[in-house]
Motif scaffolding. Sequence first.
Motif, PDB file in Angstrom:
ATOM      1  N   ILE A  79      -8.173 -37.058 -24.510  1.00 19.06           N
ATOM      2  CA  ILE A  79      -7.578 -35.913 -23.839  1.00 19.06           C
ATOM      3  C   ILE A  79      -6.324 -36.362 -23.102  1.00 19.06           C
ATOM      4  O   ILE A  79      -6.375 -37.294 -22.298  1.00 19.06           O
ATOM      5  N   THR A  80      -5.208 -35.698 -23.393  1.00 27.77           N
ATOM      6  CA  THR A  80      -3.938 -35.972 -22.708  1.00 27.77           C
ATOM      7  C   THR A  80      -3.349 -34.660 -22.230  1.00 27.77           C
ATOM      8  O   THR A  80      -3.873 -33.579 -22.534  1.00 27.77           O
ATOM      9  N   ALA A  81      -2.256 -34.749 -21.458  1.00 25.06           N
ATOM     10  CA  ALA A  81      -1.628 -33.545 -20.911  1.00 25.06           C
ATOM     11  C   ALA A  81      -0.120 -33.627 -21.062  1.00 25.06           C
ATOM     12  O   ALA A  81       0.461 -34.705 -21.194  1.00 25.06           O
ATOM     13  N   GLY A  82       0.527 -32.482 -21.051  1.00 28.64           N
ATOM     14  CA  GLY A  82       1.968 -32.445 -21.177  1.00 28.64           C
ATOM     15  C   GLY A  82       2.543 -31.073 -20.859  1.00 28.64           C
ATOM     16  O   GLY A  82       1.788 -30.138 -20.556  1.00 28.64           O
ATOM     17  N   PRO A  83       3.865 -30.941 -20.929  1.00 31.77           N
ATOM     18  CA  PRO A  83       4.848 -32.015 -21.130  1.00 31.77           C
ATOM     19  C   PRO A  83       4.792 -33.035 -19.988  1.00 31.77           C
ATOM     20  O   PRO A  83       4.469 -32.673 -18.854  1.00 31.77           O
ATOM     21  N   LYS A  84       5.152 -34.275 -20.297  1.00 32.82           N
ATOM     22  CA  LYS A  84       5.002 -35.338 -19.312  1.00 32.82           C
ATOM     23  C   LYS A  84       5.919 -35.165 -18.113  1.00 32.82           C
ATOM     24  O   LYS A  84       5.660 -35.732 -17.052  1.00 32.82           O
ATOM     25  N   ASN A  85       7.002 -34.409 -18.297  1.00 38.11           N
ATOM     26  CA  ASN A  85       7.883 -34.165 -17.148  1.00 38.11           C
ATOM     27  C   ASN A  85       7.395 -32.999 -16.291  1.00 38.11           C
ATOM     28  O   ASN A  85       8.020 -32.633 -15.291  1.00 38.11           O
ATOM     29  N   VAL A  86       6.241 -32.405 -16.681  1.00 40.66           N
ATOM     30  CA  VAL A  86       5.671 -31.288 -15.926  1.00 40.66           C
ATOM     31  C   VAL A  86       4.334 -31.675 -15.292  1.00 40.66           C
ATOM     32  O   VAL A  86       4.110 -31.466 -14.095  1.00 40.66           O
ATOM     33  N   ILE A  87       3.422 -32.246 -16.086  1.00 41.83           N
ATOM     34  CA  ILE A  87       2.119 -32.664 -15.570  1.00 41.83           C
ATOM     35  C   ILE A  87       1.696 -33.996 -16.193  1.00 41.83           C
ATOM     36  O   ILE A  87       2.089 -34.321 -17.312  1.00 41.83           O
ATOM     37  N   VAL A  88       0.906 -34.759 -15.439  1.00 46.10           N
ATOM     38  CA  VAL A  88       0.306 -35.995 -15.948  1.00 46.10           C
ATOM     39  C   VAL A  88      -1.129 -36.067 -15.453  1.00 46.10           C
ATOM     40  O   VAL A  88      -1.463 -35.510 -14.395  1.00 46.10           O
ATOM     41  N   ILE A  89      -1.992 -36.726 -16.208  1.00 48.13           N
ATOM     42  CA  ILE A  89      -3.371 -36.939 -15.761  1.00 48.13           C
ATOM     43  C   ILE A  89      -3.351 -37.932 -14.603  1.00 48.13           C
ATOM     44  O   ILE A  89      -2.744 -38.992 -14.687  1.00 48.13           O
ATOM     45  N   PHE A 119     -14.832 -29.839 -19.667  1.00 46.40           N
ATOM     46  CA  PHE A 119     -14.288 -31.034 -19.042  1.00 46.40           C
ATOM     47  C   PHE A 119     -13.373 -30.620 -17.887  1.00 46.40           C
ATOM     48  O   PHE A 119     -12.536 -29.723 -18.046  1.00 46.40           O
ATOM     49  N   GLU A 120     -13.534 -31.262 -16.757  1.00 42.17           N
ATOM     50  CA  GLU A 120     -12.634 -31.041 -15.626  1.00 42.17           C
ATOM     51  C   GLU A 120     -11.646 -32.202 -15.566  1.00 42.17           C
ATOM     52  O   GLU A 120     -12.037 -33.371 -15.469  1.00 42.17           O
ATOM     53  N   ILE A 121     -10.366 -31.861 -15.613  1.00 44.16           N
ATOM     54  CA  ILE A 121      -9.306 -32.868 -15.719  1.00 44.16           C
ATOM     55  C   ILE A 121      -8.438 -32.814 -14.464  1.00 44.16           C
ATOM     56  O   ILE A 121      -7.926 -31.746 -14.102  1.00 44.16           O
ATOM     57  N   ILE A 122      -8.271 -33.963 -13.808  1.00 42.77           N
ATOM     58  CA  ILE A 122      -7.406 -34.047 -12.632  1.00 42.77           C
ATOM     59  C   ILE A 122      -5.973 -34.277 -13.094  1.00 42.77           C
ATOM     60  O   ILE A 122      -5.690 -35.198 -13.857  1.00 42.77           O
ATOM     61  N   LEU A 123      -5.048 -33.442 -12.603  1.00 40.86           N
ATOM     62  CA  LEU A 123      -3.647 -33.526 -12.999  1.00 40.86           C
ATOM     63  C   LEU A 123      -2.759 -33.607 -11.761  1.00 40.86           C
ATOM     64  O   LEU A 123      -3.158 -33.205 -10.663  1.00 40.86           O
ATOM     65  N   LYS A 124      -1.553 -34.112 -11.961  1.00 42.37           N
ATOM     66  CA  LYS A 124      -0.555 -34.152 -10.893  1.00 42.37           C
ATOM     67  C   LYS A 124       0.709 -33.467 -11.400  1.00 42.37           C
ATOM     68  O   LYS A 124       1.180 -33.736 -12.506  1.00 42.37           O
ATOM     69  N   ALA A 125       1.237 -32.559 -10.586  1.00 41.58           N
ATOM     70  CA  ALA A 125       2.440 -31.820 -10.973  1.00 41.58           C
ATOM     71  C   ALA A 125       3.675 -32.683 -10.764  1.00 41.58           C
ATOM     72  O   ALA A 125       3.838 -33.309  -9.720  1.00 41.58           O
ATOM     73  N   LYS A 126       4.557 -32.711 -11.735  1.00 40.85           N
ATOM     74  CA  LYS A 126       5.830 -33.435 -11.635  1.00 40.85           C
ATOM     75  C   LYS A 126       6.959 -32.505 -11.182  1.00 40.85           C
ATOM     76  O   LYS A 126       8.044 -32.966 -10.847  1.00 40.85           O
ATOM     77  N   ASN A 132       1.801 -18.423 -14.273  1.00 42.59           N
ATOM     78  CA  ASN A 132       2.102 -17.090 -14.798  1.00 42.59           C
ATOM     79  C   ASN A 132       3.308 -17.100 -15.719  1.00 42.59           C
ATOM     80  O   ASN A 132       3.462 -16.237 -16.584  1.00 42.59           O
ATOM     81  N   LYS A 133       4.181 -18.088 -15.531  1.00 45.64           N
ATOM     82  CA  LYS A 133       5.402 -18.116 -16.344  1.00 45.64           C
ATOM     83  C   LYS A 133       5.705 -19.493 -16.936  1.00 45.64           C
ATOM     84  O   LYS A 133       6.379 -19.587 -17.956  1.00 45.64           O
ATOM     85  N   ASP A 134       5.229 -20.574 -16.309  1.00 48.08           N
ATOM     86  CA  ASP A 134       5.531 -21.918 -16.801  1.00 48.08           C
ATOM     87  C   ASP A 134       4.486 -22.370 -17.815  1.00 48.08           C
ATOM     88  O   ASP A 134       3.298 -22.044 -17.695  1.00 48.08           O
ATOM     89  N   LYS A 135       4.927 -23.112 -18.807  1.00 45.72           N
ATOM     90  CA  LYS A 135       4.049 -23.555 -19.886  1.00 45.72           C
ATOM     91  C   LYS A 135       3.686 -25.021 -19.712  1.00 45.72           C
ATOM     92  O   LYS A 135       4.549 -25.868 -19.485  1.00 45.72           O
ATOM     93  N   ALA A 136       2.409 -25.314 -19.819  1.00 39.09           N
ATOM     94  CA  ALA A 136       1.901 -26.685 -19.852  1.00 39.09           C
ATOM     95  C   ALA A 136       0.673 -26.674 -20.751  1.00 39.09           C
ATOM     96  O   ALA A 136       0.111 -25.612 -21.047  1.00 39.09           O
TER      97      ALA A 136
END
Length: 657
Positions: A79-89, A119-126, A132-136
């Motif tokens: 499991i990964t998250a993106g875009p990397k300039n928006v969110i990271v695990i 699955f509960e995933i901890i993320l950090k906002a970049k 409502n409007k931003d895509k991740a």
Amino acid sequence: MKIKYLLLLIIGIFFFLSINLYGKDVKHVRFTAQPSKLEVKNGEKFSVLLTMKLDKHWHSYSLNEQIGSEGIGPSTTEITAGPKNVIVIAGKIKAPKPKIEYDSGFEMKVEMYYSKAEFEIILKAKNDINFNKDKAFINVNLELCDTASCLPSDDYRVTIGNQIYTPTVGLIEEADTSEIAKTDVDSSSSLRITSNETIKKSRVDATESQKEIESKKGGGILSFLWLAITAGALALLTPCVFPMVPITVSFFAKRAETTRGKGLRDALVYAFGIIITFTSLGFLFSVLFGASGIQDFAKSPGVYLFVAGIFLLFTFNLFGAYEIQMPAGLMNKLNTKSMQGKGVGSVILMGLTFSLASFSCTGPLVGAALIAASTGEWFHPIISMIAFSATLALPFFFLALFPSALSRLPKAGGWMNNMKVVLGFIVLATSLYFINNALLQWGGGLSREVFLSIWIAIFVMTTLYILGVFKLKLDSAIETIGSVRLIFALSFASITFYLVGGLFGMNLGELEAYVPLSEKPLIAASVADAASGTKTAETGVWLENYEKALVVAKAENKPIFIDFTGRTCTNCKKMEKNMFPKQNINSLLSKMVKVKLLTDVNEEPYISNKNFQLEKFNSVALPLYVILTPDGKVISTETYTRDEKKFIAFLNKAFKK
């Protein structure tokens, strides 16, 4: 064209549309992703609940690497998250406890997930994020297997929606601990999805219609069948089936020319075609693609254009266009072999077209049947859809017989051709409705003014044609204008002037279900918009986000009114244009916090809206109206109705202590 070739063409079209529409759904897994909050600041930690649902008999493997004594093992789910300039695990992934089974292929015990896992995933906002409007997205790479074989590992990109959930207590605070944490929760259980801690996913609120359906099931098969028949009869009064009236009459009017003596046969094939295709498509799509599978398919742009194409094909056939010498091609072959031939291939195609048009608006009974079929039940879903579709098909059986009876009347030549051409104009106007629905699903659509202008032009031409101002290839000359012809001309002229009124804001009554809104709906997207008084022309402020509605409802201590609706839902538009603006109803709605949730568009946030409706209310019916307390508890539900007193009684429940 022989029947087998026509059927092969239909199968090919549907295979192409199914592949394009469902993509990875054929790989037996579906995902949703909900954040713990809608707005996140740069550098802030939050969590996302990733829900994975697997088809029966299919499984995937855990997030732990599993290697046997031979140095091999199953593919690890990543499991990964993106875009990397928006969110990271930014911490551990809280995974449910997998099932452990012995795998003879790997000669070891392996960890597997069946049915459902969350699955509960901890993320950090970049960056600052507003879901409502931003895509991740969350990306899942996994291998799927059933009891006989496995599919290659593949990536599944899951857009994070805008329906929030309440995370496990202390999850964010523990974000710096181990990378993967197992819980003692079985993989088939559910974590809590809430809206400001008020709505729990584990609790499904049955709608009033579902309670009635379950009651009839308990009353025996005859009671249940009578409910299905009644639902089918009521569906005949909804705008969804009206477009099929002119196409049915016009199609069989044309066939009556070349298939004399076959009227009863064709009408029976048409009726049974409706019943078989409606039941089989609904059941199969629900089993393969979930409760909303056939709705998603029937409302896809490709299917709308497919239906519109058939309507246009019949229109120009009625105009006599295919009597002109044309280059040999598909259209000519369809005309000579299918539309004018003595076979039943085109009649079956008409039954299929009817079913697709009907599924675009799903009522409570059919919606409940589709949900039941998606969970593995077969008896009640099948018999309810058979009884429902048989009732729906009955009047169209007689409509199919009508042109054949007319063709037996004396001197049915000239006037019969005139009638077919007039029907052709009506079918042409109807095809515009389906074309516009396709454009709406692509994010476009004709404006109300353009749509009505085209309709006005069509009915002006119809009026002039009836008066003999121009004629088509197969028409005979009109020597005098009789009283009957004059009455018809005046009728279509009246329709034309009535439509002109719609250009200047006049409500068109029943026709409002088919024409675009006078303007893009002015929907308040936030509490700030609501406070500033952004309003629709008729019924006031409408929010488009459930979480915002909860905030406003709590602050103002008002009940919540949810309108689950769709861009192309004719029954929804009929209610919104003709029921909501009525003085008594609008007065009651004005005392509530109103939220409009679109569910028939295959992108976020509309996918999350559809999932919310299905998971919270166990319904895919459109429209669905729900009244909630300010803290999110269900008071009552209602669906499409023509009964103003019934709808007022429903709304009054919001204010009863």
